[in-house]
Design a protein around this motif. Structure first.
Motif, mmCIF file in Angstrom:
data_model
loop_
_atom_site.group_PDB
_atom_site.id
_atom_site.type_symbol
_atom_site.label_atom_id
_atom_site.label_comp_id
_atom_site.label_asym_id
_atom_site.label_seq_id
_atom_site.Cartn_x
_atom_site.Cartn_y
_atom_site.Cartn_z
ATOM 1 N N ASP A 13 26.549 82.837 -11.115
ATOM 2 C CA ASP A 13 27.344 81.655 -11.493
ATOM 3 C C ASP A 13 27.752 80.863 -10.258
ATOM 4 N N THR A 14 28.091 81.589 -9.215
ATOM 5 C CA THR A 14 28.515 80.928 -7.972
ATOM 6 C C THR A 14 27.400 80.042 -7.427
ATOM 7 N N PHE A 15 26.192 80.582 -7.416
ATOM 8 C CA PHE A 15 25.079 79.791 -6.879
ATOM 9 C C PHE A 15 24.709 78.626 -7.806
ATOM 10 N N VAL A 16 24.860 78.870 -9.095
ATOM 11 C CA VAL A 16 24.587 77.761 -10.025
ATOM 12 C C VAL A 16 25.566 76.621 -9.766
ATOM 13 N N ARG A 17 26.829 76.989 -9.537
ATOM 14 C CA ARG A 17 27.818 75.940 -9.217
ATOM 15 C C ARG A 17 27.455 75.255 -7.910
ATOM 16 N N TYR A 18 27.014 76.071 -6.952
ATOM 17 C CA TYR A 18 26.624 75.484 -5.660
ATOM 18 C C TYR A 18 25.462 74.503 -5.857
#
Lengths: 159, 262
Positions: free
Chosen positions: A34-39
């Motif tokens: 999820d963190t990378f998707v947000r990034y």
């Protein structure tokens, strides 16, 4: 960050941060994704170093997950066990348990907890947090003070 | 009552993101030296850094990375799709506007004016280059109407070319969900950007006029190539792709009726 090799460098860091907060491998994996998707959605504008930015996003993602997961009885039980086993030892888990307790407190602003974890657990400065979250530095200080006050009350209630 | 915050450390040590950044080589110069000196002198931070560097979870990392790669591919595909549709639409609009006035009088007997006007040899914008080529399909084969125009576009930027007024070219930034005018010739209206500053396109160039029966093909290519290598026969040209990743707009429509221009 663009090449696969660049992501590889930061994937380890983000997963470790998530695991440190969630204490659950599967949850940490999902949170890291999820963190990378947000990034990838492109909110990073170079306002801080990338590691600081990813720490902050990962923390927020994990806290959001914790908030949801705490509705689950099993997860609440696990946090309770962690709280009991960690006792008063001066570990980061203490702070996270404290944050997790406060997450269940409806009166606590999620942003306060996010800022508190960045400050107290990751050791970020108020200026760093202000830069990466977009809050004014004075607001960060105010929110930290509010968190501390609430944490004191909470500790008094549980002691 | 013990202050719960007493158990929290803060000052005098680098933050976790700073230590991680140090381990990942994000710092250089004085900051890196400062961090190196601190880690060398502070056993606690040395242990923290060591723990960070020794942490490894290959299976989880591989799965996360695979998901990130999938997401990247999905986004690239969406961008390509948006680029393809937008570029084709923009080209169709541009060329329809260009061709429209010429072909409205279908029985006209005007002499084709295929003299290329002065063009900027290259227009440099931000980022990666995109080359635009416009070919005119005449009975004797395809003719390049203008030299390759090199455009440096932003990493998230995709090129489309259209006309803000007949005969004048404007550049558009085709984002995932909107199209914003980036630069245009002085006669065009520029929205949201400072004309001629961030994305200079001076002077705008004029495309040659096209007669009925002459088809235009606009190519968007991600890299430079020799436009003189174009096949000379219409049949070979119809399927020609100078380099992989090119997009081509083959069909033109009249803006008034939507009818295809042949």
């Amino acid at each position: 960050m663009g090449a696969a090799e660049d992501y590889r460098l930061y994937v380890r860091m983000v997963y470790r941060v998530c695991l440190g907060i969630l204490h659950d491998e599967a949850e940490a994996e999902d949170a890291a994704q999820d963190t990378f998707v947000r990034y990838l959605k492109g909110a990073f504008k170079g306002q801080s170093r990338l590691s600081t930015y990813l720490y902050t996003i990962a923390t927020r993602v994990c806290l959001d997950r914790l908030r949801k997961l705490r509705r689950d009885d099993l997860f609440r039980e696990r946090w309770q066990q962690m709280q009991e086993t960690s006792g008063n030892s001066e570990t980061q888990s203490d702070k996270l348990v404290l944050a997790a307790q406060l997450l269940a407190d409806d009166q606590m602003d999620p942003d306060d907890i996010h800022i508190a974890v960045c400050y107290h657990v990751h050791g970020m400065t108020e200026a760093e947090i202000a830069k990466v979250t977009g809050f004014k530095r004075r607001t960060v200080g105010y929110r930290l003070a509010r968190f501390k006050e609430r944490a004191k009350t909470r500790a008094g209630e549980t002691s | 009552m013990k202050d719960p915050m007493d158990t929290l450390w803060q000052d005098g040590h680098p933050s976790a993101p700073q230590l991680d950044g140090y381990g990942l080589g994000e710092f250089d110069g004085a900051v890196e030296q400062q961090l190196a000196a601190h880690v060398a002198a502070c056993p606690a931070c040395a242990r923290r850094l060591e723990a960070m560097l020794n942490f490894s979870a290959p299976a989880a990392e591989a799965r996360i990375l695979a998901t990130v790669q999938e997401e990247l591919l999905r986004r690239q595909a969406r961008r390509r799709s948006a680029f393809g549709i937008s570029a084709a639409l923009a080209a169709v609009i541009a060329l329809a506007l260009l061709v429209g006035p010429q072909v409205l009088d279908l029985t006209g007997d005007s002499t084709p004016d295929t003299t290329p006007r002065p063009l900027p040899s290259a227009v440099r914008l931000k980022g990666a280059p995109v080359n635009l080529l416009l070919y005119q399909l005449r009975p004797d084969g395809p003719h390049l109407l203008q030299p390759s125009l090199s455009l440096e576009l932003g990493a998230r930027l995709q090129a489309a070319v259209t006309v803000a007024a007949p005969g004048h070219v404007a550049l558009y930034d085709v984002m995932s969900d909107h199209v914003a005018l980036l630069a245009a010739n002085p006669q065009s209206t520029v929205q949201g950007v400072r004309p001629g500053s961030e994305w200079p396109l001076e002077p705008a160039f004029e495309l040659v006029s096209v007669e009925e029966g002459e088809r235009l093909v606009l190519l968007f290519c991600p890299q430079k190539f020799a436009p003189t290598d174009a096949p000379t026969t219409p049949a070979a040209f119809a399927t020609w792709m100078p380099v992989s990743g090119c997009l081509r707009a083959n069909r033109l429509f009249r803006p008034e009726t939507g009818e295809a221009v042949r």
